[in-house]
Scaffold this active site. Structure first.
Site, short mmCIF file in Angstrom:
data_model
loop_
_atom_site.label_atom_id
_atom_site.label_comp_id
_atom_site.label_asym_id
_atom_site.label_seq_id
_atom_site.Cartn_x
_atom_site.Cartn_y
_atom_site.Cartn_z
N TYR A 155 -3.81 -33.26 2.80
CA TYR A 155 -2.66 -33.59 1.96
C TYR A 155 -2.95 -33.26 0.49
O TYR A 155 -2.11 -32.69 -0.21
CB TYR A 155 -2.33 -35.07 2.13
CG TYR A 155 -1.06 -35.54 1.48
CD1 TYR A 155 0.18 -35.23 2.05
CD2 TYR A 155 -1.08 -36.32 0.33
CE1 TYR A 155 1.36 -35.68 1.47
CE2 TYR A 155 0.09 -36.78 -0.25
CZ TYR A 155 1.30 -36.46 0.32
OH TYR A 155 2.46 -36.91 -0.26
N ALA A 157 -5.06 -31.04 -0.63
CA ALA A 157 -5.10 -29.58 -0.77
C ALA A 157 -3.69 -29.01 -0.90
O ALA A 157 -3.41 -28.16 -1.76
CB ALA A 157 -5.81 -28.97 0.43
#
Length: 243
Positions: A155, A157
């Site tokens: 998430y 990233a």
């Protein structure tokens, strides 16, 4: 053709997206409400949007499905004209410690949250440019995308990627009078917070409370307004001072 500025809001059936759709409708925009599969929630949200005037309608498609998103958006633009603004709110989370994170956990979050930005924006950006009237693009990142969060490598990233894409796109379209900004909510009082140790969490927030969806919606509404015409390439955090 409806003369109200049209704004597409993705993930508009619940939570933050629903609050954004309602706020923008109250500000006088015609709101095109995207959702994926919860028809009942979408209809309920649309009913609220249209309480004062018939200025919203539903546009169902899955932002992670490129051809589906493209077909839906292109059809809507052909029938109703280009959007003045778009709010990229839809997204998913599949949290897990990284060593235990499955390929499906990683791919699902990246394809929905990050690829979804391309899938939605790419079909609508040239029609927006060709109106020569400027426009507003608002992405939704997260506190996790700014500082990272344990259990959310996927998430974080994707949401960090959204920030990078926002800043780059802002440079490309600035001369077209299109602003591109990002809103990064922190811990907001939505159904995603259910079951978490809220008393402990609030102690980590300088304002000692969760945010309201209306507070995120208000920030988005400001960025959509004429008052924000000289604001672009920015990330605005709505997080109670946590970072």
């Amino acid at each position: 053709m409806n003369q109200q500025p049209r704004v597409l809001v993705t993930g508009a059936s619940r939570g933050i997206g629903k609050a954004i759709a309602i706020r923008l409708a109250n500000e006088g925009y015609q709101v095109v409400m995207n959702y994926r599969g919860n028809h009942e929630a979408a209809q309920q949200a649309l009913a609220i949007v249209n309480q004062q005037a018939e200025q919203g309608y539903l546009l169902p498609f899955d932002i992670s499905q490129r051809e589906q998103a493209k077909a839906s958006i292109e059809k809507d633009i052909a029938e109703n004209g280009a959007y003045f603004g778009v709010v990229l709110n839809a997204g998913i989370a599949k949290d897990n410690a990284f060593p235990a994170m499955t390929e499906q956990d990683w791919d699902g979050v990246i394809h929905t949250n990050l690829d979804g930005l391309y899938n939605v924006l790419h079909p609508l950006i040239m029609p927006m440019i060709q109106t020569r009237k400027g426009g507003r693009i608002i992405t939704l990142s997260s506190l996790s995308g700014e500082v990272g969060n344990r259990g959310q490598v996927n998430y974080s990233a994707a949401k960090a990627g959204i920030i990078g894409a926002t800043k780059a796109l802002a440079l490309e379209v600035a001369k077209r009078k299109i602003t591109v900004n990002c809103v990064a909510p922190g811990l907001i009082d939505t159904e995603m917070m259910a079951g978490l140790p809220l008393d402990q969490i609030k102690q980590q927030i300088p304002l000692r409370r969760l945010g309201d969806v209306e507070e995120v919606a208000g920030t988005v509404a400001f960025l959509m307004s004429k008052d924000a015409a000289y604001i672009t390439r920015q990330v605005i955090s709505v997080n109670g001072g946590i970072a």
